[in-house]
Design a protein around this motif. Sequence first.
Motif, PDB file in Angstrom:
ATOM      1  N   ASP A 105      -1.590  -8.103  22.256  1.00  0.00           N
ATOM      2  CA  ASP A 105      -1.638  -8.205  20.798  1.00  0.00           C
ATOM      3  C   ASP A 105      -1.769  -9.634  20.296  1.00  0.00           C
ATOM      4  OD1 ASP A 105      -1.361  -5.473  20.639  1.00  0.00           O
ATOM      5  OD2 ASP A 105       0.768  -5.523  20.095  1.00  0.00           O
ATOM      6  N   ILE A 106      -1.462 -10.617  21.125  1.00  0.00           N
ATOM      7  CA  ILE A 106      -1.437 -12.010  20.687  1.00  0.00           C
ATOM      8  C   ILE A 106      -2.468 -12.802  21.487  1.00  0.00           C
ATOM      9  CG2 ILE A 106      -0.008 -14.071  20.428  1.00  0.00           C
ATOM     10  CD1 ILE A 106       2.428 -12.160  20.392  1.00  0.00           C
ATOM     11  N   LEU A 107      -3.434 -13.385  20.789  1.00  0.00           N
ATOM     12  CA  LEU A 107      -4.487 -14.165  21.450  1.00  0.00           C
ATOM     13  C   LEU A 107      -4.118 -15.638  21.553  1.00  0.00           C
ATOM     14  CD1 LEU A 107      -7.669 -12.658  19.750  1.00  0.00           C
ATOM     15  CD2 LEU A 107      -6.462 -11.879  21.792  1.00  0.00           C
ATOM     16  N   GLY A 108      -3.295 -16.118  20.626  1.00  0.00           N
ATOM     17  CA  GLY A 108      -2.918 -17.523  20.611  1.00  0.00           C
ATOM     18  C   GLY A 108      -1.657 -17.720  19.809  1.00  0.00           C
ATOM     19  N   LEU A 109      -1.088 -18.925  19.930  1.00  0.00           N
ATOM     20  CA  LEU A 109       0.160 -19.225  19.236  1.00  0.00           C
ATOM     21  C   LEU A 109       0.261 -20.721  18.991  1.00  0.00           C
ATOM     22  CD1 LEU A 109       3.035 -18.171  18.328  1.00  0.00           C
ATOM     23  CD2 LEU A 109       3.789 -18.860  20.614  1.00  0.00           C
ATOM     24  N   PHE A 110       0.635 -21.101  17.771  1.00  0.00           N
ATOM     25  CA  PHE A 110       0.982 -22.487  17.469  1.00  0.00           C
ATOM     26  C   PHE A 110       2.482 -22.621  17.685  1.00  0.00           C
ATOM     27  CE2 PHE A 110       2.848 -25.549  14.577  1.00  0.00           C
ATOM     28  CZ  PHE A 110       2.182 -26.696  14.966  1.00  0.00           C
ATOM     29  N   GLN A 111       2.885 -23.636  18.416  1.00  0.00           N
ATOM     30  CA  GLN A 111       4.301 -23.859  18.691  1.00  0.00           C
ATOM     31  C   GLN A 111       4.619 -25.318  18.396  1.00  0.00           C
ATOM     32  OE1 GLN A 111       5.442 -23.355  22.843  1.00  0.00           O
ATOM     33  NE2 GLN A 111       7.135 -22.078  22.149  1.00  0.00           N
ATOM     34  N   GLY A 112       5.455 -25.542  17.416  1.00  0.00           N
ATOM     35  CA  GLY A 112       5.827 -26.903  17.065  1.00  0.00           C
ATOM     36  C   GLY A 112       6.209 -27.001  15.615  1.00  0.00           C
ATOM     37  N   ILE A 113       6.107 -28.199  15.090  1.00  0.00           N
ATOM     38  CA  ILE A 113       6.441 -28.462  13.694  1.00  0.00           C
ATOM     39  C   ILE A 113       5.147 -28.702  12.948  1.00  0.00           C
ATOM     40  CG2 ILE A 113       7.647 -29.983  12.091  1.00  0.00           C
ATOM     41  CD1 ILE A 113       9.515 -30.699  14.444  1.00  0.00           C
ATOM     42  N   GLY A 114       4.802 -27.776  12.093  1.00  0.00           N
ATOM     43  CA  GLY A 114       3.574 -27.904  11.327  1.00  0.00           C
ATOM     44  C   GLY A 114       3.740 -28.832  10.140  1.00  0.00           C
ATOM     45  N   LEU A 115       2.637 -29.350   9.687  1.00  0.00           N
ATOM     46  CA  LEU A 115       2.660 -30.209   8.495  1.00  0.00           C
ATOM     47  C   LEU A 115       3.185 -29.436   7.295  1.00  0.00           C
ATOM     48  CD1 LEU A 115      -0.738 -32.082   8.864  1.00  0.00           C
ATOM     49  CD2 LEU A 115       1.540 -32.914   9.418  1.00  0.00           C
ATOM     50  N   ALA A 116       2.870 -28.147   7.227  1.00  0.00           N
ATOM     51  CA  ALA A 116       3.304 -27.326   6.101  1.00  0.00           C
ATOM     52  C   ALA A 116       4.815 -27.109   6.108  1.00  0.00           C
ATOM     53  CB  ALA A 116       2.589 -25.972   6.134  1.00  0.00           C
ATOM     54  N   GLN A 117       5.463 -27.279   7.265  1.00  0.00           N
ATOM     55  CA  GLN A 117       6.907 -27.114   7.362  1.00  0.00           C
ATOM     56  C   GLN A 117       7.636 -28.442   7.227  1.00  0.00           C
ATOM     57  OE1 GLN A 117       4.839 -25.531   9.822  1.00  0.00           O
ATOM     58  NE2 GLN A 117       4.889 -23.745   8.508  1.00  0.00           N
ATOM     59  N   GLY A 118       6.960 -29.451   6.720  1.00  0.00           N
ATOM     60  CA  GLY A 118       7.598 -30.735   6.498  1.00  0.00           C
ATOM     61  C   GLY A 118       7.550 -31.654   7.688  1.00  0.00           C
ATOM     62  N   GLY A 119       6.738 -31.316   8.688  1.00  0.00           N
ATOM     63  CA  GLY A 119       6.644 -32.175   9.860  1.00  0.00           C
ATOM     64  C   GLY A 119       5.975 -33.494   9.538  1.00  0.00           C
ATOM     65  N   GLY A 120       4.963 -33.462   8.699  1.00  0.00           N
ATOM     66  CA  GLY A 120       4.242 -34.675   8.332  1.00  0.00           C
ATOM     67  C   GLY A 120       3.718 -35.412   9.541  1.00  0.00           C
ATOM     68  N   ILE A 121       2.748 -36.257   9.334  1.00  0.00           N
ATOM     69  CA  ILE A 121       2.179 -37.047  10.433  1.00  0.00           C
ATOM     70  C   ILE A 121       3.249 -37.920  11.059  1.00  0.00           C
ATOM     71  CG2 ILE A 121       0.541 -38.886  11.003  1.00  0.00           C
ATOM     72  CD1 ILE A 121      -0.831 -36.225  10.568  1.00  0.00           C
TER      73      ILE A 121
END
Length: 143
Positions: A63-79
């Motif tokens: 059911d799952i082809l891929g996955l992002f794992q980490g802190i996204g920019l949208a979650q306040g990770g920022g560059i």
Amino acid sequence: MSKADDHSDLKAPDQAAIQMIADAAFADLPAAFRSLCGEIVIQIAEFPAEDVLRELGAESPFDILGLFQGIGLAQGGGIEGMFAAGHEPNLIWLYRRPILDYWAEHDETLGAIVSHVLIHEIGHHFGLSDEDMEAIEAAAGDV
């Protein structure tokens, strides 16, 4: 039967081949978009881990082809947050067997599927909408 008709030596692309396709797909993304991705690492695995399947409520590992794992920019990770001490790089997992299964069932090239999954997972990093991701895919196809 002639050698041309004998396909017994054909094999599904292995993890290294999927990695090469993913790396090429990433390289084909618009340069401005790639530069915003920072230190994203693309990993290939046969299937999602059991804890991922449970967390996402997947009925099947296909059911799952891929996955992002980490802190996204949208979650306040920022560059700047991506480079904080002790922070692991963001990962994009591409799952070989589910991708190959999808490929076998659809009339798309393997490269197009890998590119689509990759862009979709990078989109999670940025908090992009499906429309935004479609525009990036279209731009990548124009490179």
